[in-house]
Design an enzyme around this catalytic site. Structure first.
Site, PDB file in Angstrom:
ATOM      1  N   ARG A 209       0.741  -8.515  11.055  1.00 31.46           N
ATOM      2  CA  ARG A 209       1.956  -7.710  11.252  1.00 31.46           C
ATOM      3  C   ARG A 209       3.203  -8.564  11.113  1.00 31.46           C
ATOM      4  O   ARG A 209       4.303  -8.059  10.972  1.00 31.46           O
ATOM      5  CB  ARG A 209       1.987  -7.050  12.650  1.00 31.46           C
TER       6      ARG A 209
ATOM      7  N   ASP B 245      -4.480   7.927   3.457  1.00 36.32           N
ATOM      8  CA  ASP B 245      -4.123   6.567   3.852  1.00 36.32           C
ATOM      9  C   ASP B 245      -5.010   6.146   5.024  1.00 36.32           C
ATOM     10  O   ASP B 245      -5.557   6.996   5.724  1.00 36.32           O
ATOM     11  CB  ASP B 245      -2.651   6.549   4.260  1.00 36.32           C
ATOM     12  N   GLU B 246      -5.140   4.850   5.244  1.00 38.66           N
ATOM     13  CA  GLU B 246      -5.948   4.326   6.362  1.00 38.66           C
ATOM     14  C   GLU B 246      -7.354   4.939   6.354  1.00 38.66           C
ATOM     15  O   GLU B 246      -7.875   5.341   7.405  1.00 38.66           O
ATOM     16  CB  GLU B 246      -5.263   4.599   7.708  1.00 38.66           C
TER      17      GLU B 246
ATOM     18  N   LYS C 281       0.805  -1.202   0.000  1.00 41.67           N
ATOM     19  CA  LYS C 281       0.000   0.000   0.000  1.00 41.67           C
ATOM     20  C   LYS C 281       0.854   1.275   0.000  1.00 41.67           C
ATOM     21  O   LYS C 281       0.630   2.185  -0.800  1.00 41.67           O
ATOM     22  CB  LYS C 281      -0.888  -0.043   1.238  1.00 41.67           C
ATOM     23  N   THR C 282       1.819   1.290   0.905  1.00 38.02           N
ATOM     24  CA  THR C 282       2.644   2.495   1.014  1.00 38.02           C
ATOM     25  C   THR C 282       3.390   2.749  -0.281  1.00 38.02           C
ATOM     26  O   THR C 282       3.539   3.884  -0.718  1.00 38.02           O
ATOM     27  CB  THR C 282       3.637   2.356   2.179  1.00 38.02           C
TER      28      THR C 282
ATOM     29  N   GLN D 164      -9.399  -3.796   8.267  1.00 34.29           N
ATOM     30  CA  GLN D 164      -8.483  -3.293   9.294  1.00 34.29           C
ATOM     31  C   GLN D 164      -9.048  -2.063  10.005  1.00 34.29           C
ATOM     32  O   GLN D 164      -8.298  -1.275  10.585  1.00 34.29           O
ATOM     33  CB  GLN D 164      -7.122  -2.962   8.685  1.00 34.29           C
TER      34      GLN D 164
END
Length: 771
Positions: free
Chosen positions: A615, A220-221, A37-38, A251
């Site tokens: 994670r 983002d998020e 994603k980043t 998430q």
DNA sequence: AGCTGGCGGGTTTTT
DNA sequence: CCCGCCAGCT
């Protein structure tokens, strides 16, 4: 439309390249855990700048934490070069809003020097309000009032349209708002809410001016935005609709904070022409970890269908370890970490997760006594310590004298004979005159009229004199604000206020720690100055204070070679080689506080578990305890239901030796010798399971949990003993003379040439490493 | 005015 | 278990 940067193209899979190449109009990216994603966000920005020739200062990227913002800016620096990257706007909703409100807020009557009230300040305001309204704080607990206020503000509601039955709550809300406005203060919700007002109501054309600033917005998020934040975004992109949102509804874990997962799930409804991209290939984790995560999340209804998959190797099975209690669990966590370190895993690649902070203490003790370097993210924060808040309150009053809450904090800190009665009379007087406390002080301190004013305020000559000299002190300090860097100003404040003198006179381990913390605060101011200069920003006290107010826990994470302990919430967006997920028990995870808890909450816990599992890159160890001491009571929870939802071929069920022994002691009347002939450890949800100790499983150093001779006062663990050599940042190397009892582990250390000093253990480093 | 000790209450996650 | 608040004492 410009083609994507070709050099980047080869590093992207087709959906990633699709998202990167998209430039105009709305874009919705569903980014599964570990799906790059980043990379997509940064490459997309790079593409906009390098290919579509968008000036960097016309792009705004919103991240969830300041740390994430910093990392993104770094990566963009590498892609685009520092000069271009520096001009990009990258920050959290709150930090970005604060920055923009400093420039455009005056259209709303918000002065440039506004301060940001944190939760503590907000609570103080509510308390003051309750007192002013003469309401019983038992019937109106400040926490509850504040929660109602926050909820309303997150939905952009004011006192008149908040959804509560109790009219007093409306009054409390209204008074709260009035207090903030007269103090030139804003809370976290105001930062967003005032931006929405500017954008939607366009006072003095400020909304149009703001809208013209940016051509492209990226978020983002996005799954964790609330109603106000979403409206902020929509208002911002109204004219060009160049809005790219990236997130993962699986998430979404901040519902309790007002986040609304419907923002991402319903994005298509608000932007029907949005291009939708799904990133479903996981590059981060082993096959087993991905399948375990899927097993948990697939039970969720409501979710947007996605197919997360990985081409990575299956990897080692996930250990699910039954332990006896939280101490046994901590011992197992420790041995897992030691084993990984022995294999050469860098401690910074290891993380220990828990559901609630209260679980951290036992884990921390275990790591400390084995001398494992670690850091705890969150918990009692540096900036929440009393001495830090006091020091910051001085600074805040200097930039914004209208902030009564800050004045109340410092008016008698250090003690200068201004007692509660005097303060009350001063406040009553200020109230009658409709002025701030500082203004009231100024009137009392006036050379001529002051005495009469003091009499009006019902203040005796002695009290008035003390108030006047406090005012003189602040006046004197205020004159220096413009003439010296903030770090020097702090020094002046602490010296002239007598705060340092008072702390030095106390001469306890605790006051010593406070002095240390203040020194640390000073160096954080110094760091800020250096960074601001490097970034070409103006160095100002306001700038520093703003940064402090908006700092989050993970922002304070250091990059050193240390194991990280954090809540699962704190772990969002991070990844580690080895993750130990603790407390996977019924009632702990999913967590049940005191409320019964409906479906929605279980759903969120499920997503939280999904975040935790994903994670881990190559190894995941999950522990649960048979009994757990927490909040002073013992909890008995079976294994978490989430465990049973992981595919059997992805996990290995284990138990510690102590767990086996405890079942023996509790359920068997005859001594059979530990670890022989018990029913195999079947299913995590099986009633009263009798685990079989794993062959060869043993403990490193189980001994220290059982208090040996002298253990009672040796709270720092075996590491800090008499005779040990330690290093202190300021005093250098010395030898421990004795261990003292205190709230916190502390020792007396002899430093050559400097004598003996009482020092808190956390300010010391052992010389030579292990015991 | 300021400190100390007793008591009761609340204990998730945080920008 | 830990914190903050209050009352009563110095």
């Amino acid at each position: 439309m410009a083609p994507p940067v070709s050099a980047l193209d080869t590093e992207l899979n087709p959906p990633q390249a699709d998202a990167v190449a998209h430039t105009t109009g709305p874009l919705l990216v569903f980014a599964g855990a570990g799906s790059g994603k980043t990379r997509v966000i940064t490459y997309r920005i790079a593409n906009l700048v390098a290919c579509a020739r968008v000036p960097p200062h016309r792009i705004l990227a919103v991240t969830f934490t300041n740390k994430a913002a910093g990392e993104m800016q770094n990566r963009l620096g590498r892609l685009l070069g520092e000069d271009l990257a520096r001009d990009l706007w990258v920050g959290t909703f709150h930090a970005t809003s604060a920055r923009l409100l400093r420039r455009h807020g005056e259209a709303l009557g918000l002065p440039r020097n506004f301060v940001i009230y944190d939760t503590d300040d907000q609570k103080a305001v509510v308390n003051r309000t309750l007192r002013a309204l003469d309401l019983d704080e038992k019937r109106y607990p400040p926490r509850v009032c504040l929660a109602a206020i926050h909820k309303a503000k997150q939905e952009l509601r004011g006192p008149d349209d908040m959804n509560v039955r109790d009219p007093w709550l409306v009054t409390i809300f209204r008074t709260y708002e009035e207090q903030l406005r007269t103090a030139n203060a804003v809370d976290f919700e105001d930062l967003i809410g005032l931006m929405v007002t500017l954008l939607e109501q366009n006072p003095a054309g400020a909304g149009d001016a703001l809208r013209r600033r940016f051509d492209y917005l990226l978020v983002d998020e996005f799954q964790d935005t609330n109603a106000a934040q979403y409206r902020f975004l929509k208002a911002f992109v109204r004219d060009h609709r160049n809005l790219c949102v990236v997130g993962d509804d699986d998430q979404s874990i901040y519902r309790w904070r007002g986040a609304d997962v419907r923002n991402i799930r319903g994005f298509k409804h608000d932007f029907p022409d949005a291009h939708v991209v799904k990133l479903e290939q996981n590059y981060r984790s082993t096959g087993r970890i991905v399948r375990a995560a899927l097993g948990v999340i697939e039970r969720s209804h409501e979710r947007v269908p996605k197919e997360l998959w990985t081409a990575n190797a299956e990897g080692a099975p996930i250990d699910i370890v039954a332990t006896r209690d939280e101490r046994d669990e901590a011992a197992h966590v420790l041995s897992t970490i030691q084993e990984a370190r022995a294999r050469g895993v860098d401690p910074k690649e290891i993380a220990v997760f828990y559901r609630v902070h209260a679980q951290s203490r036992v884990l921390e003790e275990a790591l400390r006594s084995a001398n494992v370097p670690y850091q705890i993210v969150g918990g009692t924060k540096f900036y929440e310590r009393a001495e830090i808040k006091n020091a910051l309150s001085y600074l805040r009053v200097l930039t914004n004298p209208a902030s009564d809450i800050d004045v109340l904090r410092i008016i008698n800190t250090p003690a200068r004979g201004i007692g509660a009665t005097s303060v009350e009379r001063l406040a009553a007087f200020a109230d009658r005159a409709h002025v701030s406390l500082m203004e009231a002080l100024a009137r009392i301190a006036e050379p001529r009229a002051g005495a009469a004013t003091a009499r009006t305020a019902d203040l005796g000559a002695a009290a008035a004199g003390r108030l006047a000299s406090f005012h003189a002190l602040m006046d004197q300090l205020a004159r220096r604000v413009a003439n010296m860097p903030p770090s020097d100003l702090l020094g002046e404040v602490l010296e002239r206020s007598g705060y340092l003198t008072a702390l030095r006179a106390e001469d306890t381990a605790e006051s010593e720690a406070r002095l240390e913390n203040l020194a640390e605060l000073k160096s954080s101011l110094y760091d800020y100055e250096q960074e601001a200069v490097a970034a070409g920003e103006e160095v100002s006290l306001e700038g520093y204070l703003e940064r402090v107010s908006l700092q989050s826990d993970v922002d304070g994470m250091k990059d050193g070679s240390r194991v990280t302990l954090m809540t699962v919430h704190g772990a969002k967006g991070l990844e580690f080689e080895l993750v130990v997920l603790t407390g996977m028990e019924q009632d702990m995870f999913p967590y049940r506080g005191m409320n019964p808890g409906g479906d929605h909450e279980l759903e969120e816990e499920r997503r939280l578990a999904y975040v935790a599992i994903t994670r881990a890159r190559s190894r995941l160890v999950i522990t649960h305890a048979e009994t757990r001491q927490i909040f002073g009571t013992t909890r008995l929870g079976g294994p978490s239901p989430f465990l049973a939802q992981m595919p059997a071929d992805a996990v290995t069920q284990k138990a510690t030796a102590a767990r086996g022994a405890s079942s023996l002691g509790r359920f068997m009347t005859h001594d059979d010798g530990a670890g022989h002939g018990y029913a195999p450890w079947r299913h995590p949800q099986a009633p009263s399971p009798t685990p079989q100790p794993l062959p060869g499983e043993r403990y490193v150093d189980q001994e220290f949990f059982h208090d040996g001779p002298g253990a009672a006062d040796d709270t720092s663990g075996p590491a800090l003993r008499r005779g040990a050599r330690v290093v202190h940042a300021q005093f250098g190397e010395g030898e421990i003379k004795s261990v003292v009892e205190s709230n916190e582990p502390a020792v007396v250390v002899a430093f050559p040439g400097r004598g003996e000093k009482k020092i808190l253990a956390r300010f010391l480093t052992l010389v030579g490493g292990g015991p």
